[in-house]
Motif scaffolding. Structure first.
Motif, PDB file in Angstrom:
ATOM      1  N   ILE A  60       0.867  -1.178   0.000  1.00 44.61           N
ATOM      2  CA  ILE A  60       0.000   0.000   0.000  1.00 44.61           C
ATOM      3  C   ILE A  60       0.903   1.226   0.000  1.00 44.61           C
ATOM      4  CG2 ILE A  60      -0.208  -0.059   2.544  1.00 44.61           C
ATOM      5  CD1 ILE A  60      -3.001   1.226   2.196  1.00 44.61           C
ATOM      6  N   ASP A  61       0.531   2.227  -0.774  1.00 46.32           N
ATOM      7  CA  ASP A  61       1.279   3.483  -0.813  1.00 46.32           C
ATOM      8  C   ASP A  61       0.274   4.623  -0.966  1.00 46.32           C
ATOM      9  OD1 ASP A  61       3.327   5.287  -0.801  1.00 46.32           O
ATOM     10  OD2 ASP A  61       4.121   4.770  -2.782  1.00 46.32           O
ATOM     11  N   GLY A  62       0.708   5.825  -0.630  1.00 46.29           N
ATOM     12  CA  GLY A  62      -0.175   6.962  -0.785  1.00 46.29           C
ATOM     13  C   GLY A  62       0.221   8.113   0.116  1.00 46.29           C
ATOM     14  N   PHE A  63      -0.649   9.107   0.189  1.00 46.05           N
ATOM     15  CA  PHE A  63      -0.339  10.292   0.981  1.00 46.05           C
ATOM     16  C   PHE A  63      -1.597  10.871   1.617  1.00 46.05           C
ATOM     17  CE2 PHE A  63      -2.267  13.687  -1.427  1.00 46.05           C
ATOM     18  CZ  PHE A  63      -2.329  13.203  -2.721  1.00 46.05           C
ATOM     19  N   VAL A  64      -1.357  11.702   2.624  1.00 52.20           N
ATOM     20  CA  VAL A  64      -2.406  12.512   3.245  1.00 52.20           C
ATOM     21  C   VAL A  64      -1.881  13.933   3.334  1.00 52.20           C
ATOM     22  CG1 VAL A  64      -3.890  12.863   5.249  1.00 52.20           C
ATOM     23  CG2 VAL A  64      -3.098  10.568   4.700  1.00 52.20           C
ATOM     24  N   ALA A  65      -2.666  14.904   2.938  1.00 51.93           N
ATOM     25  CA  ALA A  65      -2.303  16.315   3.100  1.00 51.93           C
ATOM     26  C   ALA A  65      -3.370  16.968   3.960  1.00 51.93           C
ATOM     27  CB  ALA A  65      -2.213  17.000   1.739  1.00 51.93           C
ATOM     28  N   ILE A  66      -2.939  17.616   5.030  1.00 46.12           N
ATOM     29  CA  ILE A  66      -3.912  18.212   5.945  1.00 46.12           C
ATOM     30  C   ILE A  66      -3.705  19.726   6.005  1.00 46.12           C
ATOM     31  CG2 ILE A  66      -4.170  16.125   7.321  1.00 46.12           C
ATOM     32  CD1 ILE A  66      -2.271  17.273   9.379  1.00 46.12           C
ATOM     33  N   ASN A  67      -4.691  20.407   6.472  1.00 45.37           N
ATOM     34  CA  ASN A  67      -4.684  21.878   6.456  1.00 45.37           C
ATOM     35  C   ASN A  67      -4.330  22.481   7.808  1.00 45.37           C
ATOM     36  OD1 ASN A  67      -6.970  20.914   7.643  1.00 45.37           O
ATOM     37  ND2 ASN A  67      -8.350  22.459   6.784  1.00 45.37           N
ATOM     38  N   THR A  68      -3.784  21.663   8.692  1.00 47.29           N
ATOM     39  CA  THR A  68      -3.306  22.146   9.987  1.00 47.29           C
ATOM     40  C   THR A  68      -1.892  21.612  10.190  1.00 47.29           C
ATOM     41  OG1 THR A  68      -4.410  20.244  10.998  1.00 47.29           O
ATOM     42  CG2 THR A  68      -5.574  22.342  11.098  1.00 47.29           C
ATOM     43  N   ALA A  69      -1.169  22.176  11.144  1.00 49.28           N
ATOM     44  CA  ALA A  69       0.229  21.770  11.325  1.00 49.28           C
ATOM     45  C   ALA A  69       0.335  20.301  11.718  1.00 49.28           C
ATOM     46  CB  ALA A  69       0.890  22.641  12.392  1.00 49.28           C
ATOM     47  N   THR A  70      -0.545  19.878  12.600  1.00 51.29           N
ATOM     48  CA  THR A  70      -0.678  18.459  12.948  1.00 51.29           C
ATOM     49  C   THR A  70      -2.171  18.172  13.013  1.00 51.29           C
ATOM     50  OG1 THR A  70      -0.701  18.948  15.305  1.00 51.29           O
ATOM     51  CG2 THR A  70       1.447  18.436  14.331  1.00 51.29           C
ATOM     52  N   LEU A  71      -2.520  16.938  13.255  1.00 50.17           N
ATOM     53  CA  LEU A  71      -3.950  16.611  13.363  1.00 50.17           C
ATOM     54  C   LEU A  71      -4.552  17.337  14.569  1.00 50.17           C
ATOM     55  CD1 LEU A  71      -4.496  12.786  12.741  1.00 50.17           C
ATOM     56  CD2 LEU A  71      -5.482  14.702  11.465  1.00 50.17           C
ATOM     57  N   THR A  72      -5.626  18.045  14.339  1.00 53.02           N
ATOM     58  CA  THR A  72      -6.367  18.672  15.434  1.00 53.02           C
ATOM     59  C   THR A  72      -7.853  18.521  15.119  1.00 53.02           C
ATOM     60  OG1 THR A  72      -6.646  20.856  14.423  1.00 53.02           O
ATOM     61  CG2 THR A  72      -4.560  20.451  15.602  1.00 53.02           C
ATOM     62  N   ALA A  73      -8.666  18.985  16.028  1.00 49.16           N
ATOM     63  CA  ALA A  73     -10.109  18.941  15.791  1.00 49.16           C
ATOM     64  C   ALA A  73     -10.504  19.860  14.641  1.00 49.16           C
ATOM     65  CB  ALA A  73     -10.859  19.333  17.058  1.00 49.16           C
ATOM     66  N   GLU A  74      -9.581  20.775  14.250  1.00 50.60           N
ATOM     67  CA  GLU A  74      -9.862  21.704  13.151  1.00 50.60           C
ATOM     68  C   GLU A  74      -9.528  21.098  11.790  1.00 50.60           C
ATOM     69  OE1 GLU A  74     -11.306  24.535  14.007  1.00 50.60           O
ATOM     70  OE2 GLU A  74     -11.135  23.782  16.067  1.00 50.60           O
ATOM     71  N   THR A  75      -8.837  19.979  11.795  1.00 52.58           N
ATOM     72  CA  THR A  75      -8.418  19.378  10.524  1.00 52.58           C
ATOM     73  C   THR A  75      -9.640  18.905   9.733  1.00 52.58           C
ATOM     74  OG1 THR A  75      -6.407  18.591  11.589  1.00 52.58           O
ATOM     75  CG2 THR A  75      -6.971  17.603   9.470  1.00 52.58           C
ATOM     76  N   GLY A  76      -9.618  19.154   8.435  1.00 52.40           N
ATOM     77  CA  GLY A  76     -10.705  18.656   7.593  1.00 52.40           C
ATOM     78  C   GLY A  76     -11.174  19.704   6.620  1.00 52.40           C
ATOM     79  N   GLY A  77     -11.915  19.269   5.635  1.00 47.63           N
ATOM     80  CA  GLY A  77     -12.467  20.195   4.664  1.00 47.63           C
ATOM     81  C   GLY A  77     -11.900  19.978   3.279  1.00 47.63           C
ATOM     82  N   ASP A  78     -12.321  20.886   2.392  1.00 47.03           N
ATOM     83  CA  ASP A  78     -11.949  20.723   0.990  1.00 47.03           C
ATOM     84  C   ASP A  78     -10.458  20.945   0.733  1.00 47.03           C
ATOM     85  OD1 ASP A  78     -14.472  20.042   0.276  1.00 47.03           O
ATOM     86  OD2 ASP A  78     -15.085  22.081  -0.260  1.00 47.03           O
ATOM     87  N   ASP A  79      -9.765  21.630   1.657  1.00 45.83           N
ATOM     88  CA  ASP A  79      -8.330  21.814   1.431  1.00 45.83           C
ATOM     89  C   ASP A  79      -7.500  20.733   2.126  1.00 45.83           C
ATOM     90  OD1 ASP A  79      -9.033  22.739   3.837  1.00 45.83           O
ATOM     91  OD2 ASP A  79      -7.995  24.668   3.708  1.00 45.83           O
ATOM     92  N   THR A  80      -8.100  19.577   2.329  1.00 45.17           N
ATOM     93  CA  THR A  80      -7.345  18.382   2.705  1.00 45.17           C
ATOM     94  C   THR A  80      -7.451  17.386   1.557  1.00 45.17           C
ATOM     95  OG1 THR A  80      -9.264  17.348   3.737  1.00 45.17           O
ATOM     96  CG2 THR A  80      -7.855  18.698   5.151  1.00 45.17           C
ATOM     97  N   GLU A  81      -6.573  16.449   1.562  1.00 39.44           N
ATOM     98  CA  GLU A  81      -6.603  15.472   0.469  1.00 39.44           C
ATOM     99  C   GLU A  81      -5.886  14.188   0.910  1.00 39.44           C
ATOM    100  OE1 GLU A  81      -4.606  16.722  -3.066  1.00 39.44           O
ATOM    101  OE2 GLU A  81      -5.540  15.193  -4.315  1.00 39.44           O
TER     102      GLU A  81
END
Lengths: 287, 196
Positions: free
Chosen positions: B50-71
């Motif tokens: 398995i290979d792949g990536f996660v891009a998040i819109n916060t510095a680290t995972l927080t309760a604010e992470t999520g939305g259209d600018d994640t992938e």
């Protein structure tokens, strides 16, 4: 007019951009694979055995193969009175093999004919060829003892036999597998006090009409040594396979199944009135 | 230059203003396992490919992470799945998964929300497109992400219906499958090369 063209171009660019965001089968443009795609394993014959002859195929390391095979004595031509041969009696064979590696298999066979017990080893030496014609080559050898040999001069002291076979396999057109099996057999005639080495040439083919159904044919040219086993051996039939079973039903003039026995020849001609029914069932097991 | 190439290998598309990108840690243990429980027999298939990536819109995972600018995007090399029996592998790959035509299963989309649990663990719900056997389905999947080193351990479990992806359900002896397949994923993600 120009504004319409510009709008269309902009819409097309947006669509192209959108397609590069997230997809499932379609990878994001900037994601590059870091590992090579796994290649499907090559196969010529699906099974490790034709009707009697071995193929160059081997099992995956750690797998076991259990076999039970029958050849019915009465010919099909005996008709309904003998239930077309199914009344029996039969030549019976049990087999067990283990894959010590992806290329090496160890096996034991036991036939009720002369209580022939055999230990064997086979190895896949080579696989390659071209994409259009994959080729596989294997080597097999075995040592057998006839623990209840037929009576005859010297039989008690001359009950062991040895053999070696090379298996050349090729696949044509993804459907037709062909095999050539030159074989050497030491001491084909256990009722004689002396031993000799004879050559036999095996040939077989299998037409895979689907991944689960195929038709097979086999011919073994044996030396006529002036004994009852003076005929070549022929077999043909159908094979059904699942993810772990092979089930072959054949018609044959050869009632013997262990290699040191059938390589010596058949005692009946390959004519329709001498055809016997036989089957081989194998099951793969992994623990 | 090397770092730049590594970044482009995992960074999401330009439409995402990600602050942090993670990639699958290839050197760590990776497990993708499917389990089928049919009437008589149960068997599973396993791969680590398995290979792949996660891009998040916060510095680290927080309760604010999520939305259209994640992938996120992950793919699994289907020809590498091992069921323990070589012949069964070949049948599954050739007759049912048809890996020559559809060599990868892939799942891509965005993070819907990240809910903090105890001990720094986040329960992340992702929404996206799951493609298997050339047939794509919109799916929502929940995974637990546990902090480990600079990255996270990712553990997911969900079901897939073979018929959803137009995969024939094998009925033959020794390859009996339930239409409902249990999938379990367990792997690690690490910061992408230039953000370590």
């Amino acid at each position: 007019m120009k504004s319409h063209i510009l709008s269309a171009l902009l819409a097309a660019m947006l669509l192209v951009g959108a397609s590069g965001t997230v997809g499932a089968q379609q990878r994001p443009e900037r994601f590059q694979r870091r590992e090579q795609q796994t290649e499907a394993e090559m196969a010529v014959f699906h099974s490790v055995q034709a009707a009697n002859l071995p193929t160059a195929e081997t099992l995956k390391k750690g797998e076991w193969l259990f076999e039970i095979s029958h050849r019915f004595f009465p010919p099909v031509s005996d008709g309904a009175d003998a239930l077309w041969g199914f009344d029996g009696p039969v030549t019976n064979r049990f087999g067990l093999a283990y894959a010590a590696s992806d290329r090496v298999m160890l096996g034991v066979l036991r036939s009720n004919r002369s209580d022939n017990v055999e230990l064997n080893v086979r190895t896949r030496l080579f696989e390659g060829g071209s994409e259009a014609v994959p080729v596989m080559i294997g080597l097999m050898g075995g040592l057998a003892w006839n623990t209840q040999a037929p009576t005859g001069a010297g039989a008690d002291e001359n009950e062991s036999q040895q053999y070696a076979q090379l298996m050349f396999n090729a696949l044509l057109g993804d459907r037709l597998a062909l095999g050539f099996v030159p074989s050497l057999l030491r001491n084909p005639t256990i009722v004689d006090a002396g031993s000799e080495t004879v050559f036999a040439m095996g040939m077989h083919g299998q037409l895979y009409v689907s991944e689960m159904v195929s038709f097979l044919g086999e011919w073994i040219i044996s030396e006529d040594r002036g004994t009852d086993q003076k005929h070549d051996s022929g077999s043909f039939g159908i094979e059904f396979e699942t993810g772990g079973h092979f089930f072959k039903v054949i018609l044959t003039n050869q009632q013997l199944m262990n290699p040191t026995q059938f390589l010596g020849g058949a005692d009946a001609e390959f004519t329709p009135d001498e055809w016997r029914v036989g089957f081989n069932i194998t099951r793969l097991l992994a623990f | 230059m090397v770092l730049a190439l590594c970044w482009t290998s995992v960074v999401p598309t330009g439409s995402v203003s990600a602050q942090q990108a993670y990639q699958v840690e290839l050197d760590a243990e990776r497990v993708v396992r499917f389990t089928s429980r049919a009437a008589i027999e149960e068997f599973d298939g396993v791969t680590n490919r398995i290979d792949g990536f996660v891009a998040i819109n916060t510095a680290t995972l927080t309760a604010e992470t999520g939305g259209d600018d994640t992938e996120f995007f992950f793919e699994v090399d289907l020809a590498s799945i091992d069921t323990g029996i070589g012949l069964r592998n070949r049948h599954m790959q050739k007759n049912y998964l048809e890996v020559e035509d559809y060599p990868y299963a892939a799942f891509g989309g965005r993070i819907a929300r990240a809910a903090p649990l105890s001990n720094g663990v986040f329960r992340v719900t992702v929404q996206g497109t799951l493609g298997i056997h050339g047939v794509e389905r919109e799916r929502s999947v929940t995974c637990d992400l546990s902090p480990i080193g600079d990255g996270y351990r990712v553990q997911c479990a969900f079901q897939v219906l073979l018929t959803d992806h137009e995969i024939e359900v094998p009925k033959v002896m020794f390859l009996k499958l339930n239409n409902e397949i249990q999938l379990e994923l367990d792997f690690r993600i690490e910061p992408a090369e230039d953000t370590k």
